[in-house]
Design a protein around this motif. Sequence first.
Motif, short mmCIF file in Angstrom:
data_model
loop_
_atom_site.label_atom_id
_atom_site.label_comp_id
_atom_site.label_asym_id
_atom_site.label_seq_id
_atom_site.Cartn_x
_atom_site.Cartn_y
_atom_site.Cartn_z
N MET A 197 0.87 -1.12 0.02
CA MET A 197 0.14 -0.04 -0.03
C MET A 197 0.79 1.18 0.03
O MET A 197 0.54 2.29 -0.74
CB MET A 197 -1.18 0.18 1.32
N ARG A 198 1.95 1.22 0.67
CA ARG A 198 2.60 2.44 0.92
C ARG A 198 3.54 2.69 -0.20
O ARG A 198 3.80 3.91 -0.66
CB ARG A 198 3.77 2.44 2.09
N LEU A 201 1.20 4.13 -2.70
CA LEU A 201 0.97 5.61 -2.50
C LEU A 201 2.07 6.48 -2.83
O LEU A 201 1.90 7.51 -3.47
CB LEU A 201 0.97 5.81 -0.81
N HIS A 207 -1.26 10.69 0.14
CA HIS A 207 -1.09 10.43 1.69
C HIS A 207 -2.23 9.34 2.13
O HIS A 207 -3.27 9.40 1.87
CB HIS A 207 -1.39 11.74 2.22
N SER A 208 -1.84 8.67 2.99
CA SER A 208 -2.62 7.76 3.80
C SER A 208 -4.03 8.38 4.38
O SER A 208 -5.26 7.81 4.20
CB SER A 208 -2.14 6.80 4.92
N GLU A 209 -4.02 9.56 4.90
CA GLU A 209 -5.11 10.04 5.38
C GLU A 209 -6.30 10.37 4.64
O GLU A 209 -7.35 10.49 4.95
CB GLU A 209 -4.58 11.62 6.15
N THR A 211 -6.78 8.68 1.61
CA THR A 211 -6.75 7.59 0.58
C THR A 211 -7.72 6.47 0.84
O THR A 211 -7.85 6.01 2.09
CB THR A 211 -5.35 6.98 0.29
N GLY A 225 -5.24 -2.42 4.06
CA GLY A 225 -5.42 -0.97 3.90
C GLY A 225 -5.29 -0.39 5.41
O GLY A 225 -5.11 0.82 5.81
N ALA A 228 -1.99 0.18 6.64
CA ALA A 228 -1.18 1.40 6.22
C ALA A 228 -2.05 2.83 6.46
O ALA A 228 -1.59 3.76 5.97
CB ALA A 228 -1.47 1.17 4.72
N LEU A 230 -5.34 3.52 6.09
CA LEU A 230 -6.20 4.00 5.02
C LEU A 230 -7.73 3.81 5.72
O LEU A 230 -7.64 3.06 6.26
CB LEU A 230 -5.93 3.18 3.51
#
Length: 271
Positions: A197-198, A201, A207-209, A211, A225, A228, A230
Amino acid sequence: MIGAVSAPEQTPARWTYLMDMDGVLVHEDHLVPGADDFLAELQSTGTPFVVLTNNSIRTPRDLCARLAATGLDVPEEAIWTSALATAAFLHTQRPGGSAYVVGESGLTTALHDVGYVLTDREPDYVVLGETRTYSFTAITTAIRLVERGARFIATNPDTTGPSRDGSLPATGAVAALISAATGQQPYYVGKPNALMMRSALRKIGAHSESTLMIGDRMDTDVLSGLEAGLQTILVLTGISTAESVERFPYRPTLVLDSVADLVGRTATPFG
């Protein structure tokens, strides 16, 4: 639509989408109804997205053509495979290294592209990926190289894969054979490892916030997810069912019948 399981704490101005391929967009080379409309909406609004797959057999170009044959327009650069994630990981660990590969063109091409030499002479790594033509000779060579000190990497832990005639042995099953013979466990790069996942990205600068991860499996897609950081959406067009969600100690943010339920609401999927 099944409904929300939980709600995100904040709603970002714009979402980025990561999504599994098989079971979300296609099912055994057939379009999941509404997947074309969903992708068309993302593209028309300029919403960033990446299609993920644990299958390491095909290159992104091959997968692009496969998806196009089902009626889905997915750019080659919007596809991220476990083979690409594995190559990216090895490049960070040992740039310009060497590997003995049990796999197909998706994996060998990815490793060549990061500057790896493929060899059976004292390689840094044995890298196991998906293939439909597992060779006893190749597996024996892999076992002996691991016994001699090569580090053991596998693209993904899936033990079986689907076919029209039933299950096929997949990477995890063959990895178990090599592990039983050598006593060495592989490091799996693909889902549910959040590393995949990373790396996806990073590929698109997201950014995870902000996504979302859309998948059809609780044990790989939703788990990776969550780990990571998400928000996660489970769709019921693949492996997991609404009933099976209750058996897991973690839950997706949202459960939907399919990605068709997101058409018209990609900007505010939880609204």
